[in-house]
Design a protein around this motif. Structure first.
Motif, mmCIF file in Angstrom:
data_model
loop_
_atom_site.group_PDB
_atom_site.id
_atom_site.type_symbol
_atom_site.label_atom_id
_atom_site.label_comp_id
_atom_site.label_asym_id
_atom_site.label_seq_id
_atom_site.Cartn_x
_atom_site.Cartn_y
_atom_site.Cartn_z
ATOM 1 N N GLU A 81 39.592 33.125 34.755
ATOM 2 C CA GLU A 81 38.433 33.996 34.521
ATOM 3 C C GLU A 81 37.688 33.673 33.234
ATOM 4 O OE1 GLU A 81 42.149 36.323 33.190
ATOM 5 O OE2 GLU A 81 41.549 34.978 34.831
ATOM 6 N N THR A 82 38.206 32.750 32.420
ATOM 7 C CA THR A 82 37.517 32.375 31.189
ATOM 8 C C THR A 82 36.549 31.212 31.396
ATOM 9 O OG1 THR A 82 39.238 30.788 30.515
ATOM 10 C CG2 THR A 82 39.558 33.089 29.889
ATOM 11 N N ALA A 83 36.395 30.746 32.624
ATOM 12 C CA ALA A 83 35.535 29.588 32.895
ATOM 13 C C ALA A 83 34.062 29.929 32.732
ATOM 14 C CB ALA A 83 35.790 29.077 34.314
ATOM 15 N N GLY A 84 33.249 28.880 32.552
ATOM 16 C CA GLY A 84 31.814 29.015 32.663
ATOM 17 C C GLY A 84 31.449 28.956 34.142
ATOM 18 N N LEU A 85 30.631 29.878 34.624
ATOM 19 C CA LEU A 85 30.365 30.009 36.056
ATOM 20 C C LEU A 85 28.922 29.689 36.385
ATOM 21 C CD1 LEU A 85 32.296 33.347 36.728
ATOM 22 C CD2 LEU A 85 33.146 31.002 36.842
ATOM 23 N N HIS A 86 28.712 29.215 37.615
ATOM 24 C CA HIS A 86 27.369 28.894 38.099
ATOM 25 C C HIS A 86 27.232 29.383 39.531
ATOM 26 C CE1 HIS A 86 24.022 26.365 39.630
ATOM 27 N NE2 HIS A 86 23.580 26.499 38.390
ATOM 28 N N GLY A 87 26.031 29.854 39.873
ATOM 29 C CA GLY A 87 25.779 30.316 41.231
ATOM 30 C C GLY A 87 26.504 31.605 41.532
ATOM 31 N N GLN A 88 27.144 31.665 42.698
ATOM 32 C CA GLN A 88 27.815 32.883 43.134
ATOM 33 C C GLN A 88 29.249 33.002 42.635
ATOM 34 O OE1 GLN A 88 27.253 33.825 47.415
ATOM 35 N NE2 GLN A 88 25.865 32.080 47.488
ATOM 36 N N ALA A 89 29.773 31.968 42.000
ATOM 37 C CA ALA A 89 31.147 32.036 41.493
ATOM 38 C C ALA A 89 31.284 33.221 40.545
ATOM 39 C CB ALA A 89 31.506 30.740 40.779
ATOM 40 N N LYS A 90 32.369 33.986 40.682
ATOM 41 C CA LYS A 90 32.500 35.184 39.858
ATOM 42 C C LYS A 90 33.957 35.549 39.625
ATOM 43 C CE LYS A 90 32.032 38.419 43.761
ATOM 44 N NZ LYS A 90 31.201 39.530 44.301
ATOM 45 N N VAL A 91 34.165 36.402 38.615
ATOM 46 C CA VAL A 91 35.494 36.889 38.274
ATOM 47 C C VAL A 91 35.903 37.969 39.259
ATOM 48 C CG1 VAL A 91 36.883 38.063 36.519
ATOM 49 C CG2 VAL A 91 35.202 36.335 35.840
ATOM 50 N N LEU A 92 37.159 37.894 39.739
ATOM 51 C CA LEU A 92 37.708 38.877 40.659
ATOM 52 C C LEU A 92 38.812 39.666 39.973
ATOM 53 C CD1 LEU A 92 38.174 36.558 43.785
ATOM 54 C CD2 LEU A 92 36.204 38.002 43.277
ATOM 55 N N SER A 93 38.903 40.943 40.267
ATOM 56 C CA SER A 93 40.014 41.763 39.789
ATOM 57 C C SER A 93 41.096 41.758 40.856
ATOM 58 C CB SER A 93 39.537 43.196 39.515
ATOM 59 O OG SER A 93 38.619 43.222 38.444
ATOM 60 N N LYS A 94 42.216 41.085 40.539
ATOM 61 C CA LYS A 94 43.321 40.944 41.479
ATOM 62 C C LYS A 94 44.625 41.232 40.745
ATOM 63 C CE LYS A 94 40.784 39.419 44.955
ATOM 64 N NZ LYS A 94 40.653 40.159 46.228
ATOM 65 N N SER A 95 45.309 42.303 41.127
ATOM 66 C CA SER A 95 46.503 42.722 40.404
ATOM 67 C C SER A 95 47.619 41.691 40.468
ATOM 68 C CB SER A 95 47.006 44.059 40.963
ATOM 69 O OG SER A 95 47.331 43.937 42.344
ATOM 70 N N PHE A 96 47.663 40.866 41.525
ATOM 71 C CA PHE A 96 48.741 39.907 41.684
ATOM 72 C C PHE A 96 48.488 38.613 40.920
ATOM 73 C CE2 PHE A 96 45.770 39.578 45.194
ATOM 74 C CZ PHE A 96 45.414 38.241 45.163
ATOM 75 N N MET A 97 47.313 38.467 40.301
ATOM 76 C CA MET A 97 47.014 37.273 39.526
ATOM 77 C C MET A 97 47.369 37.476 38.055
ATOM 78 S SD MET A 97 43.422 35.799 41.043
ATOM 79 C CE MET A 97 43.346 35.006 42.647
ATOM 80 N N SER A 98 47.538 36.384 37.343
ATOM 81 C CA SER A 98 47.860 36.438 35.920
ATOM 82 C C SER A 98 46.761 37.196 35.178
ATOM 83 C CB SER A 98 47.981 35.019 35.368
ATOM 84 O OG SER A 98 48.153 35.036 33.979
ATOM 85 N N GLY A 99 47.148 38.210 34.420
ATOM 86 C CA GLY A 99 46.173 39.007 33.690
ATOM 87 C C GLY A 99 45.373 39.936 34.562
ATOM 88 N N GLY A 100 45.701 40.010 35.856
ATOM 89 C CA GLY A 100 44.985 40.907 36.757
ATOM 90 C C GLY A 100 43.616 40.420 37.168
ATOM 91 N N LYS A 101 43.290 39.150 36.851
ATOM 92 C CA LYS A 101 41.971 38.616 37.177
ATOM 93 C C LYS A 101 42.087 37.174 37.641
ATOM 94 C CE LYS A 101 39.459 41.473 33.807
ATOM 95 N NZ LYS A 101 38.588 41.448 32.600
ATOM 96 N N GLY A 102 41.052 36.722 38.347
ATOM 97 C CA GLY A 102 40.967 35.341 38.784
ATOM 98 C C GLY A 102 39.530 35.000 39.108
ATOM 99 N N LEU A 103 39.329 33.867 39.763
ATOM 100 C CA LEU A 103 37.982 33.409 40.115
ATOM 101 C C LEU A 103 37.858 33.272 41.622
ATOM 102 C CD1 LEU A 103 36.865 30.553 37.690
ATOM 103 C CD2 LEU A 103 36.126 32.932 37.745
ATOM 104 N N GLY A 104 36.709 33.687 42.161
ATOM 105 C CA GLY A 104 36.423 33.526 43.572
ATOM 106 C C GLY A 104 35.009 33.043 43.807
ATOM 107 N N TYR A 105 34.676 32.833 45.063
ATOM 108 C CA TYR A 105 33.346 32.401 45.498
ATOM 109 C C TYR A 105 32.957 31.059 44.862
ATOM 110 C CZ TYR A 105 33.048 37.053 47.474
ATOM 111 O OH TYR A 105 33.305 38.187 48.202
#
Length: 570
Positions: free
Chosen positions: A305-329
């Motif tokens: 989730e600390t990445a630089g994003l472009h377009g529709q890529a976005k941070v997701l709130s997911k409890s099973f991921m490290s820190g409760g967040k990840g990247l999708g789209y």
């Protein structure tokens, strides 16, 4: 109200000789190369260690160039002292907070503070200014009965000079169960609680913290907390593109101690939090130590989730991921994520991708805009995280790693881990150093194709599509665009068939052709999870696969999900 009496400060036994603490688990990697904990070579740094009772405030003022902030003006007596600690076999600092008697420097009565810091009076090397990198290292211990507030009980902050919202906060928080939280705020983007872990493993234990920041609008930050007793990592988080600067402040500074809210006074007790060995190092200077965390860690973790994003890529709130967040789209067009990674030396680095995908999706990545690699990934479910391992060549200094898929959706990303450099040299001709699927998206021709299942689908990077042609034999030819060094070829067959085929290579579309793979007796299915894979050592521009028939298959269709040509362009 639940209160306790702060224990008296013990004195050391007679004739005690201080011996450096050593851990049997201190065999950490000797070379940590990435920005998540910035590289360090020199030994110069400012360290404040307890040296015995008395003159504690004066010691901090001398070393840090700033007086402690305490409630002494209303509650007489010093709130930071030094005591002997048998676990570390040395003196340590004891920071005290009393529920009923203490406030915040006789200014605020809804909170109380006993902290040390740097300030405008501090030496320049202790002030974090724009573009600088600072490393902070210290030890602390929460009592086994420690009771945090539901509001806040900060033990560390990175703040701008003159007050205001801190950039970084490390705070225990009451809950069910109690938690340790890492919080980020800035004057542009507030990431909020970037890492939350259970507080219980911290209780009654000495821990060591290593924290590195590059102070910039697009800065870097990392923190790693290890338990001294056994080297167990209790918290880690890093970002290679994070706002670590406050534009209205001349510099930023660290603070340590107890700073807690009195909004839930009945749930608090008198506390004593132990600290020692506060270190501040600027640039390439290094904070030394003699416990777990010495040298440099074997694995650097970068949260997706600390990445630089472009377009529709976005941070997701997911409890099973490290820190409760990840990247999708990520993928399906111009939707990508980029990570900035700083390597100490030009070398190959093991990379582990933690991902989730309920179906097979292909993820592509490139380094500094050169080369391309990919993997067809399936974790077995959208809430199940799996790992994929690869190796990347990184240049010394800054590198940009982009993850993408221009033709289809990619998996969701949880985090990326880099190991210590594995050794190796880049190609002497200056070509791409990243092994990639050179066939993907390249011009292709075939002897026949079914309507809707054209031959280009065999090289589109999507295992959900296929090239199909009726009757045997059939051939498919890929133009790689330029002469390339081929290290392997892979085939993913429709319905896990075991095709009999050969692979050939040529410098010209018309030939002559040189055979590099012979699978005419193949009996192994080419599956999504385990494609038919053949290591080769060949160079050419055109690669052709000729499918002659299949093992244990009564039909007459050539159907390929993916034909991959792995290598580097010359």
């Amino acid at each position: 109200m639940n209160t306790s009496t702060v224990p008296p400060i013990p004195t050391p036994p007679c004739a005690v000789v201080r011996k450096p603490w050593r851990s049997s688990a201190s065999a950490l990697a000797a070379s940590f190369a990435l920005t998540a904990l910035a590289s360090a070579t020199a030994q110069a740094a400012v360290t404040v260690s307890a040296d015995g009772p008395g003159n504690t405030y004066e010691l901090f003022a001398e070393k840090l160039g700033a007086d402690p902030e305490t409630p002494d003006c209303r509650h007489a007596g010093r709130h930071i002292a030094e005591e002997w600690n048998a676990e570390l076999n040395t003196h340590v600092f004891a920071f005290l907070a009393h529920v009923d008697e203490d406030d915040d420097r006789c200014i605020n009565s809804d909170r109380q503070r006993s902290e040390v810091k740097t300030a405008s009076s501090s030496p320049d090397e202790l002030k974090g200014t724009l573009g600088e990198t600072h490393t902070y290292r210290w030890k602390f211990k929460l009592d086994s009965g420690f009771q945090p507030s539901y509001s806040f009980t900060h033990v560390h902050q990175i703040k701008g000079d003159g007050g205001g919202m801190p950039l970084i906060t490390l705070t225990p928080r009451a809950g069910s169960p109690n938690k340790m939280e890492l919080i980020h705020n800035s004057d542009s983007v507030n990431l909020g609680k970037v890492k939350i872990v259970d507080l219980e493993p911290f209780m009654g234990e000495w821990v060591e913290v290593i924290e590195t920041s590059r102070f910039d609008d697009h800065g870097t930050y990392s923190i790693r907390i290890k338990r001294l007793r056994d080297g167990q990592e209790l918290m880690s988080w890093s970002s290679n593109d994070i706002d670590m600067w406050l534009n209205d402040k001349p510099f930023v500074r660290p603070k340590w101690g107890i700073y807690r809210s009195l909004n839930h006074k009945a749930s608090l007790r008198d506390e004593k939090v132990l600290f020692n060995d506060f270190c501040i190092a600027e640039g390439d200077d290094q904070c030394s130590g003699d416990g777990p965390g010495d040298g440099e860690p074997d694995v650097t973790t970068i949260e997706a989730e600390t990445a630089g994003l472009h377009g529709q890529a976005k941070v997701l709130s997911k409890s099973f991921m490290s820190g409760g967040k990840g990247l999708g789209y990520i993928g399906n067009g111009d939707n990508w994520a980029e990570f900035r990674v700083n390597a100490k030396s030009a070398d190959y680095y093991p990379m582990t991708l933690h991902f989730t995908s309920g179906k097979t999706r292909t993820l592509y990545w490139s380094v500094n805009g050169a080369g391309e690699d990919s993997a067809a990934l399936n974790s077995g479910g959208w809430s199940q995280v799996k790992a994929y391992e690869d190796s990347l060549f990184l240049d010394a200094g800054d590198n940009v790693i982009r993850f993408y898929n221009t033709s289809a959706w990619a998996p969701d990303l949880d985090k990326i881990e880099f190991g210590a450099p594995a050794g190796g040299e880049p190609p002497s001709d200056g070509g791409s150093t990243t092994v990639a699927n050179l066939a993907q998206g390249k011009p292709v021709s075939c002897t026949d194709e079914e309507d809707g299942n054209g031959c280009s689908r065999a090289v589109d990077g999507d295992v959900e599509t296929r090239w199909s042609a009726k009757y045997f034999p059939q051939a498919l030819t890929v133009d790689l665009g330029s002469k390339s060094q081929i290290s392997a070829v892979e085939l993913v067959a429709y319905k896990d068939r075991a095709y009999h085929y050969v692979v050939e290579i040529s410098d010209a579309a018309a030939g002559p052709w040189t055979q590099i793979v012979d699978r005419n007796d193949n009996a192994t299915p080419g599956t999504i999870e385990a494609p038919n894979h053949d290591e080769v050592d060949a160079a050419g521009r055109y690669v052709r696969i000729r499918v002659n028939d299949a093992n244990v298959y009564d039909g007459d269709w050539t159907s390929l999900l993916e034909f991959r040509v792995l290598g580097v362009s010359l």
